[in-house]
Design a protein around this motif. Structure first.
Motif, PDB file in Angstrom:
ATOM      1  N   ARG A 109       0.932  -1.132   0.000  1.00 53.74           N
ATOM      2  CA  ARG A 109       0.000   0.000   0.000  1.00 53.74           C
ATOM      3  C   ARG A 109       0.963   1.170   0.000  1.00 53.74           C
ATOM      4  O   ARG A 109       1.301   1.714   1.045  1.00 53.74           O
ATOM      5  CB  ARG A 109      -0.844   0.019   1.291  1.00 53.74           C
ATOM      6  CG  ARG A 109      -1.892  -1.065   1.415  1.00 53.74           C
ATOM      7  CD  ARG A 109      -2.570  -1.038   2.789  1.00 53.74           C
ATOM      8  NE  ARG A 109      -3.190   0.207   3.147  1.00 53.74           N
ATOM      9  CZ  ARG A 109      -4.485   0.397   3.369  1.00 53.74           C
ATOM     10  NH1 ARG A 109      -5.338  -0.602   3.277  1.00 53.74           N
ATOM     11  NH2 ARG A 109      -4.949   1.578   3.706  1.00 53.74           N
ATOM     12  N   GLN A 113      -0.775   5.986  -1.694  1.00 54.29           N
ATOM     13  CA  GLN A 113      -1.868   5.754  -0.731  1.00 54.29           C
ATOM     14  C   GLN A 113      -2.089   7.041   0.090  1.00 54.29           C
ATOM     15  O   GLN A 113      -1.797   7.107   1.267  1.00 54.29           O
ATOM     16  CB  GLN A 113      -1.524   4.522   0.134  1.00 54.29           C
ATOM     17  CG  GLN A 113      -2.477   4.171   1.259  1.00 54.29           C
ATOM     18  CD  GLN A 113      -3.931   4.014   0.842  1.00 54.29           C
ATOM     19  OE1 GLN A 113      -4.266   3.916  -0.326  1.00 54.29           O
ATOM     20  NE2 GLN A 113      -4.825   4.041   1.800  1.00 54.29           N
ATOM     21  N   LYS A 116      -7.895   9.488   1.815  1.00 55.20           N
ATOM     22  CA  LYS A 116      -8.584   8.668   2.814  1.00 55.20           C
ATOM     23  C   LYS A 116     -10.087   8.935   2.840  1.00 55.20           C
ATOM     24  O   LYS A 116     -10.517  10.086   2.848  1.00 55.20           O
ATOM     25  CB  LYS A 116      -8.014   8.977   4.206  1.00 55.20           C
ATOM     26  CG  LYS A 116      -6.567   8.598   4.383  1.00 55.20           C
ATOM     27  CD  LYS A 116      -6.254   7.155   4.029  1.00 55.20           C
ATOM     28  CE  LYS A 116      -6.995   6.143   4.871  1.00 55.20           C
ATOM     29  NZ  LYS A 116      -6.775   4.743   4.351  1.00 55.20           N
ATOM     30  N   HIS A 234      -3.156   1.459  -4.218  1.00 57.20           N
ATOM     31  CA  HIS A 234      -3.768   2.431  -3.303  1.00 57.20           C
ATOM     32  C   HIS A 234      -5.274   2.457  -3.521  1.00 57.20           C
ATOM     33  O   HIS A 234      -5.767   1.967  -4.537  1.00 57.20           O
ATOM     34  CB  HIS A 234      -3.157   3.843  -3.455  1.00 57.20           C
ATOM     35  CG  HIS A 234      -3.400   4.521  -4.776  1.00 57.20           C
ATOM     36  ND1 HIS A 234      -2.393   4.793  -5.676  1.00 57.20           N
ATOM     37  CD2 HIS A 234      -4.527   5.011  -5.344  1.00 57.20           C
ATOM     38  CE1 HIS A 234      -2.886   5.426  -6.729  1.00 57.20           C
ATOM     39  NE2 HIS A 234      -4.189   5.566  -6.552  1.00 57.20           N
ATOM     40  N   GLU A 235      -5.993   3.026  -2.551  1.00 58.65           N
ATOM     41  CA  GLU A 235      -7.436   3.146  -2.730  1.00 58.65           C
ATOM     42  C   GLU A 235      -7.697   4.181  -3.815  1.00 58.65           C
ATOM     43  O   GLU A 235      -7.221   5.316  -3.736  1.00 58.65           O
ATOM     44  CB  GLU A 235      -8.126   3.546  -1.406  1.00 58.65           C
ATOM     45  CG  GLU A 235      -9.629   3.683  -1.601  1.00 58.65           C
ATOM     46  CD  GLU A 235     -10.424   3.867  -0.312  1.00 58.65           C
ATOM     47  OE1 GLU A 235      -9.877   3.643   0.790  1.00 58.65           O
ATOM     48  OE2 GLU A 235     -11.622   4.220  -0.432  1.00 58.65           O
ATOM     49  N   LEU A 237      -9.713   6.453  -4.580  1.00 59.52           N
ATOM     50  CA  LEU A 237     -10.807   7.195  -3.942  1.00 59.52           C
ATOM     51  C   LEU A 237     -11.060   8.541  -4.624  1.00 59.52           C
ATOM     52  O   LEU A 237     -12.199   8.927  -4.892  1.00 59.52           O
ATOM     53  CB  LEU A 237     -10.450   7.427  -2.467  1.00 59.52           C
ATOM     54  CG  LEU A 237     -11.504   8.150  -1.653  1.00 59.52           C
ATOM     55  CD1 LEU A 237     -12.699   7.243  -1.410  1.00 59.52           C
ATOM     56  CD2 LEU A 237     -10.937   8.624  -0.317  1.00 59.52           C
ATOM     57  N   TRP A 264      -7.972   0.048  -5.523  1.00 57.37           N
ATOM     58  CA  TRP A 264      -9.139  -0.662  -4.982  1.00 57.37           C
ATOM     59  C   TRP A 264     -10.248   0.302  -4.614  1.00 57.37           C
ATOM     60  O   TRP A 264     -10.017   1.496  -4.407  1.00 57.37           O
ATOM     61  CB  TRP A 264      -8.752  -1.562  -3.814  1.00 57.37           C
ATOM     62  CG  TRP A 264      -8.500  -0.887  -2.489  1.00 57.37           C
ATOM     63  CD1 TRP A 264      -9.429  -0.506  -1.568  1.00 57.37           C
ATOM     64  CD2 TRP A 264      -7.220  -0.519  -1.935  1.00 57.37           C
ATOM     65  NE1 TRP A 264      -8.805   0.059  -0.482  1.00 57.37           N
ATOM     66  CE2 TRP A 264      -7.464   0.062  -0.676  1.00 57.37           C
ATOM     67  CE3 TRP A 264      -5.906  -0.639  -2.386  1.00 57.37           C
ATOM     68  CZ2 TRP A 264      -6.432   0.541   0.142  1.00 57.37           C
ATOM     69  CZ3 TRP A 264      -4.884  -0.158  -1.569  1.00 57.37           C
ATOM     70  CH2 TRP A 264      -5.151   0.424  -0.320  1.00 57.37           C
ATOM     71  N   GLY A 266     -12.880   1.310  -1.905  1.00 54.05           N
ATOM     72  CA  GLY A 266     -13.040   1.191  -0.455  1.00 54.05           C
ATOM     73  C   GLY A 266     -14.467   0.781  -0.096  1.00 54.05           C
ATOM     74  O   GLY A 266     -15.393   0.841  -0.912  1.00 54.05           O
ATOM     75  N   LYS A 290     -13.445  -3.854  -1.481  1.00 56.28           N
ATOM     76  CA  LYS A 290     -13.589  -4.180  -0.065  1.00 56.28           C
ATOM     77  C   LYS A 290     -15.017  -4.677   0.193  1.00 56.28           C
ATOM     78  O   LYS A 290     -15.984  -4.128  -0.357  1.00 56.28           O
ATOM     79  CB  LYS A 290     -13.313  -2.936   0.787  1.00 56.28           C
ATOM     80  CG  LYS A 290     -11.861  -2.463   0.765  1.00 56.28           C
ATOM     81  CD  LYS A 290     -10.971  -3.365   1.621  1.00 56.28           C
ATOM     82  CE  LYS A 290      -9.664  -2.661   1.924  1.00 56.28           C
ATOM     83  NZ  LYS A 290      -9.620  -2.078   3.241  1.00 56.28           N
TER      84      LYS A 290
END
Ligand code: PEP
Ligand code: CO
Length: 448
Positions: A109, A113, A116, A234-235, A237, A264, A266, A290
Motif C-alpha cells: 500500500r 496511498q 482517505k 492504493h485506494e 478514492l 481498490w 473502499g 472491499k
C-alpha cells in the motif's frame, strides 16, 4: 476491451461520494491538466503481468501479500521508512514462500496511498468545526482553516512523492538489496521476539544453502534470485486524480490507470450506482473491492459483474474485512453467492478494518488477537466452502510503533502513547507483522 459508453470522465455523471470540494475551480483544472501530462508511474506490461499472477493466486497457485501504511504522508517519503517497509514486506514474503512453497505476489500500500475516506465531512474540536482531513493529496492534518482547505497542488506533490518512492523501490528490488545470496541486506533487527528471530534466521540459512546447492548443480548462478517484483496499490478514492492517470497505451486496447498497478474501491464507496463503480469498470488494471458486514450478497454480485463484465480471471480481488466476531456468519453467504454465480475472483482477507476500536482515552487501536482470529477464521471458512483464501491485506510498518495492542511484545493500552505515529488507522509494528506472517505460513503449510 470496449466498455460501452465509458470514458475516463463518465463517472462525473454519477454520484461521487468522499470527494473534496475545491474552492478554486481554475486552480483545480490547472493541476489536473499538468498531472495528466506527467509520465506514467507504472506500465501496462507490469499491470497485465500482475493480473496474470492474481489469476494464479485465485487458483491457489500463488499468494497475494498486500501490505503497508493506512495512509502515506508526503513528509514521511524518506529513505529510512521506505527501506524499512520494503524490508518487512520482503521478509514476510520469504516466510510465506518458505511455508507455502508458492509464489508470493508482493504488493505495497505504497507510492500513492494518499487519499482517505472519512465517516464525517467535518471535525469539531473545542467548539471549532472544520472540514475533515482527507489525506495528504487533498488537505493537511493540522487543525486550522488553511490546513483543511483542499489544495489542488497537493495532487502534484503526491504524484511526485509517489514517483520518488517508486523510483527507489525499483532500484532496490532490481538487484543487490533483494539478492537472496545476501539476505543480510534486508535483515531487520527483531525487537523482542527471539523465538521467531531464530526461526527466521534458520529459514534464511536454509534458503541460501538451497540456492547454493542449485547453483553448484547447474554450474551457474540463478540470476532471478537477485531481483524481486514489488507492485504498488492504493485506494482509488479521489476520482479526479485517478482520471488524470487514466491513459491509452500503444498497441493495446482499453484504458490503463498508470498511477498504480492495483487500485481498490473502499468499503464506503462500493455502491454499484455510484461514481467509483463507474470509473473502475472501464480500466484494465486488476482491482480490489472491499467487502464488509453491510455488503449485501446481491449488491456485491451486481458490483462484481458491472466491473468485470467479461468475468476475466485476475481482474477482481474481493478483500473481505468483517471483524473477528462477524466473519464466520457474514462471509459464507458472500462466498456462496459468488461461487454459484461462477464469478472469477481472488479472495483476500483484510483482518484490520473490521477490528478497529477506540480506547477509553479515545485512541484508535486494534488488538493483535482479534486480527489473528479473523485471519484464522478466514482460512477456516474458505476451506469449509471449498474456496481458497489466496491473499491478505494488512496495515503495517517496518518501524517499532505502538499502535496495535497485543502480539509478541504484549503491548497494552498504556503503551499506545509511546510511539503512535499513524495519522489515520493503527498499524502492526515489525514484530507483530512477522508474527502474523509466521502464523499465515503455518496455516498454509498445514492446509496443503
Ligand atoms: C483502508 O483500507 O484504509 C480503509 C479505509 O478500508 P475500508 O475501505 O475497508 O474501510
Ligand atoms: Co486503514
Amino acid at each position: 476491451m470496449s466498455n460501452q459508453n465509458w470514458t475516463p470522465s463518465s463517472w462525473r455523471s454519477k454520484i461521487a461520494t468522499q470527494q473534496p470540494v475545491y474552492p478554486d475551480a481554475e486552480a483545480l483544472q490547472n493541476a489536473l491538466g499538468r498531472l495528466a501530462k506527467l509520465p506514467p508511474l507504472v506500465t501496462s506490461w507490469e499491470i497485465e503481468s500482475l493480473k496474470e499472477s492474481i489469476a494464479e493466486a485465485a487458483k491457489g497457485e500463488a499468494f497475494l501479500l498486500q501490505a503497508g501504511d493506512c495512509s502515506e504522508s508526503l513528509e514521511d517519503c524518506e529513505t529510512d521508512s521506505i527501506v524499512r517497509n520494503l524490508k518487512v514486506l520482503m521478509q514476510m514474503s520469504f516466510v510465506l514462500i518458505f511455508g507455502s512453497k508458492k509464489k508470493v505476489i508482493r504488493m505495497g500500500r505504497i507510492a500513492g496511498q494518499y487519499a482517505k475516506p472519512r465517516s464525517n465531512d467535518t471535525e469539531t474540536r473545542d467548539g471549532v468545526t472544520l472540514p475533515v482531513y482527507r489525506g495528504d493529496i487533498v488537505n493537511r492534518s493540522g487543525f486550522t482553516e488553511s490546513d483543511r482547505q483542499p489544495d489542488p497542488d497537493l495532487m502534484l506533490r503526491g504524484y511526485e512523492r509517489a514517483a520518488l518512492t517508486l523510483n527507489f523501490i525499483r532500484g532496490l528490488s532490481a538487484g543487490g538489496f533483494a539478492d537472496m545470496h545476501h539476505p543480510e541486506n534486508w535483515d531487520l533487527e527483531f525487537a523482542s521476539n527471539s523465538l521467531r528471530a531464530q526461526q527466521y534466521h534458520e529459514m534464511v540459512d536454509s534458503i541460501t544453502s538451497s540456492l547454493q546447492f542449485m547453483e553448484a548443480l547447474l554450474g551457474s548462478s540463478i540470476r532471478e534470485s537477485r531481483a524481486v517484483d514489488i507492485f504498488t496499490s492504493h485506494e482509488g478514492l479521489h476520482l479526479s486524480y485517478e482520471q488524470a492517470q487514466t491513459r491509452r497505451v500503444p498497441r493495446r486496447e482499453g484504458w490503463y490507470n498508470v498511477g498504480t498497478h492495483f487500485p481498490w474501491i473502499g468499503y464506503r464507496t462500493r455502491d454499484v450506482q455510484g461514481a467509483h463503480a463507474e470509473y473502475f469498470r472501464g480500466i484494465s488494471n486488476p482491482v480490489g473491492l472491499k467487502v464488509g458486514s453491510k455488503s449485501d450478497p446481491d449488491e456485491l454480485l451486481s458490483l462484481v459483474k458491472f466491473i468485470n463484465s467479461k468475468n476475466e480471471p485476475g481482474k477482481v480481488t474481493l478483500i473481505h474485512r468483517f471483524g473477528a466476531k462477524e466473519i464466520s456468519q457474514s462471509l459464507p453467504p458472500i462466498i456462496k453467492a459468488v461461487s454459484e454465480a461462477k464469478l472469477n475472483v481472488l479472495w483476500s482477507s483484510d483482518p484490520m478494518h473490521g477490528n478497529t476500536y477506540s480506547t477509553k482515552s479515545g485512541i484508535k487501536t486494534r488488538s493483535f488477537d482479534d486480527i489473528a482470529e479473523e485471519l484464522e477464521k478466514a482460512f477456516t471458512v474458505h476451506e469449509a466452502h471449498d474456496t481458497t483464501l489466496g491473499g491478505v491485506h494488512l496495515e503495517l510498518t517496518g518501524d517499532n510503533v505502538t499502535e496495535c495492542i497485543g502480539g509478541v511484545g504484549q503491548l497494552a493500552e498504556p503503551d499506545l502513547e509511546r510511539a503512535y505515529k499513524s495519522a489515520v488507522d493503527p498499524r502492526l509494528n515489525y514484530d507483530q507483522a512477522m508474527e502474523l506472517a509466521f502464523m499465515i505460513a503455518d496455516h498454509m503449510k498445514s492446509s496443503k
